[in-house]
Design an enzyme around this catalytic site. Structure first.
Site, PDB file in Angstrom:
ATOM      1  N   ARG A  58       0.826  -1.218   0.000  1.00  0.00           N
ATOM      2  CA  ARG A  58       0.000   0.000   0.000  1.00  0.00           C
ATOM      3  C   ARG A  58       0.853   1.259   0.000  1.00  0.00           C
ATOM      4  NH1 ARG A  58      -2.627  -4.353   1.762  1.00  0.00           N
ATOM      5  NH2 ARG A  58      -4.897  -4.405   1.849  1.00  0.00           N
ATOM      6  N   ASP A 116      -4.112 -15.393   7.389  1.00  0.00           N
ATOM      7  CA  ASP A 116      -2.838 -15.908   6.872  1.00  0.00           C
ATOM      8  C   ASP A 116      -2.099 -16.768   7.893  1.00  0.00           C
ATOM      9  OD1 ASP A 116      -3.306 -14.698   4.447  1.00  0.00           O
ATOM     10  OD2 ASP A 116      -2.163 -12.895   4.938  1.00  0.00           O
TER      11      ASP A 116
HETATM   12  C1  S3P Z   1      -4.173  -9.121   2.153  1.00  0.00           C
HETATM   13  C2  S3P Z   1      -5.421  -9.567   2.458  1.00  0.00           C
HETATM   14  C3  S3P Z   1      -5.749 -10.973   2.698  1.00  0.00           C
HETATM   15  C4  S3P Z   1      -4.507 -11.805   2.962  1.00  0.00           C
HETATM   16  C5  S3P Z   1      -3.399 -11.489   2.007  1.00  0.00           C
HETATM   17  C6  S3P Z   1      -3.019 -10.026   2.094  1.00  0.00           C
HETATM   18  C7  S3P Z   1      -3.972  -7.688   1.886  1.00  0.00           C
HETATM   19  O1  S3P Z   1      -6.392 -11.503   1.550  1.00  0.00           O
HETATM   20  O2  S3P Z   1      -4.817 -13.179   2.917  1.00  0.00           O
HETATM   21  O3  S3P Z   1      -2.261 -12.271   2.290  1.00  0.00           O
HETATM   22  O4  S3P Z   1      -2.817  -7.222   1.919  1.00  0.00           O
HETATM   23  O5  S3P Z   1      -4.961  -6.998   1.647  1.00  0.00           O
HETATM   24  P1  S3P Z   1      -7.983 -11.358   1.361  1.00  0.00           P
HETATM   25  O6  S3P Z   1      -8.291  -9.930   1.412  1.00  0.00           O
HETATM   26  O7  S3P Z   1      -8.285 -11.924   0.016  1.00  0.00           O
HETATM   27  O8  S3P Z   1      -8.588 -12.168   2.469  1.00  0.00           O
END
Ligand code: S3P
Length: 425
Positions: free
Chosen positions: A27, A311
């Protein structure tokens, strides 16, 4: 690369600093690129996924300078088109968030990914973006994505999954919409790093309960120190809890309440984990963790807790093999859509080493406490979190295990083993 892991007979002791948060690193690059001026990002993740994001913004005309301790991004706030496909590598976050940014540009783009990413569902972002007026051609709702840049309009979207990637994609698309307020409502709160960073950069964004709304905004550049990744800390937390007499301190861990589900679970299991020195750094809560070997009991992990530890579930499954009683993990069906089908992968690989674990459509039941025998080869399914979770399991197996495809660790955590070695000295 094959990694041999043997039982850790000595306790883990000492202190390590946890490397940068992957989600925040992505981000920081994306939002700095959209802000006019000079942004300074300190402690950027050295994982391959955030580097894929940085490379893509360089291709989109954003200048970045990597110094010893920071990345300096100099941007006009305007992205430039490129003929070359933008390679998201293994990173779902890169592909889904960038789609929200690119859908509203006045040029076309192509997003590609590796074998694992090319199998992951993109309908979850194509559908809301299409409702906003975007034009996206895909391979049956999977990558490659051809995004034909369009003017977008605001929507009020009800997401049926608690996904920060979906939420962020829509918010980033909404950031560029000329008129109206774009809103996303999710069933449970997912990680809110996008919202916090956008707010810190001056965006017109607000959250009420499960609904976040955004209007077109000019972003100011940022200077940010990225905190450590609790998802990386999780491997050391679990290892210290299950290796007798261990006592470790993990410093600089991000403790955003949308990410600390693993701490809640360990506390529910009766584990010894303490938060020391909590403070706010660049809008995110950060602290040090003291973790000690503990006798644990089972608990249920479901509902609104799931997005807060999504995660960490593979390594929590390893932990659950060492607690008394049966731990049920449910409402986690989206785990099947990660870098691998993490439900079937973790069930099959932990079963190989001697765990007593049952697969559910939306999770698993782990019956503890088991003696893990090891003496076998296990697979990582191109998935960094599987590789690191199996490494932690290997530390308590009676006989050594061989982990095939251990190189996937570098997707999020190239210094993983180096940091374990410090705690073993
Ligand atoms: C993330 C959101 C999660 C996570 C991924 C990183 C992010 O996925 O599993 O490793 O940085 O927004 P989801 O939003 O699909 O659950």
């Amino acid at each position: 690369m094959q990694k041999k892991v043997s039982i850790n007979t000595k306790p883990l002791k000492g202190e390590i600093s946890i490397p940068a948060d992957k989600s925040i690193s992505h981000r920081a690059v994306m939002l700095s690129s959209l802000a006019k001026g000079k942004s300074i990002i300190r402690n950027f993740s050295d994982g391959q996924d955030p580097l894929s994001t940085l490379k893509i913004f360089n291709q989109l005309g954003i200048e970045s300078n990597i110094t010893e301790d920071s990345i300096i991004i100099q941007s006009s706030g305007i992205l430039k088109s490129t003929e070359t496909p933008l390679d998201c590598g293994n990173s779902g976050t890169t592909m889904r968030l960038i789609s929200g940014i690119l859908a509203g540009q006045n040029f076309n783009s192509i997003l590609i990914g590796d074998e694992s990413l090319s199998k992951r569902p993109m309908k979850r972002i194509i559908e809301p973006l299409t409702q906003m007026g975007a034009q996206i051609n895909s391979n049956d709702n999977k990558a490659p994505l051809k995004i034909i840049g369009q003017d977008l309009h605001a929507i009020d979207y009800n997401s049926n999954i608690a996904s920060a990637q979906v939420k962020s994609c829509i918010l980033l698309a909404g950031l560029g919409v000329n008129n109206g307020t774009t809103s996303v409502t999710e069933p449970y709160l997912s990680r809110n790093h996008t919202e916090l960073m956008l707010k810190a950069m001056g965006a017109n964004i607000s959250t009420e309960g499960l609904k976040t709304s955004i209007q077109k905004s000019e972003l100011s550049p940022i200077e940010i120190d990225i905190c450590g990744d609790i998802s990386s800390a999780a491997y050391f937390i679990v290892a210290a809890l299950i290796i007798p007499k261990s006592k470790i301190i993990l410093t600089n861990v991000g403790l955003n309440p949308t990410r600390t589900g693993i701490i809640e679970v360990i506390q529910n299991m009766g584990g010894n984990i303490q938060i020391l020195d909590k403070k706010e750094v660049c809008g995110e809560i950060v602290g040090d963790l003291l973790v000690e070997y503990s006798e644990l009991h089972s608990c249920e992990i479901s509902g609104e807790l799931i997005p807060k530890l999504i995660d960490e579930i593979p390594v929590i499954a390893v932990l659950a093999t060492q607690v008394s009683g049966s731990t049920t993990i449910k409402d986690a069906q989206d785990l099947r859509n990660k870098e691998s089908d993490r439900i079937s992968a973790i069930v099959s690989e932990l079963t190989k080493i001697g765990a007593n674990i049952e697969e559910l459509p939306d999770g698993m039941i782990i019956h503890g406490k088991s003696n893990l025998y090891g003496d076998c080869q296990v697979e990582t399914y191109h998935d960094h979190r599987l590789a690191m979770s199996l490494y932690v399991a290997g530390l308590i197996c009676e006989k050594e295990i061989l982990i095939n495809g251990f190189e996937w660790v570098s997707i999020s955590f190239p210094t993983f083993e180096e940091l374990f070695d410090i705690l073993r000295k």
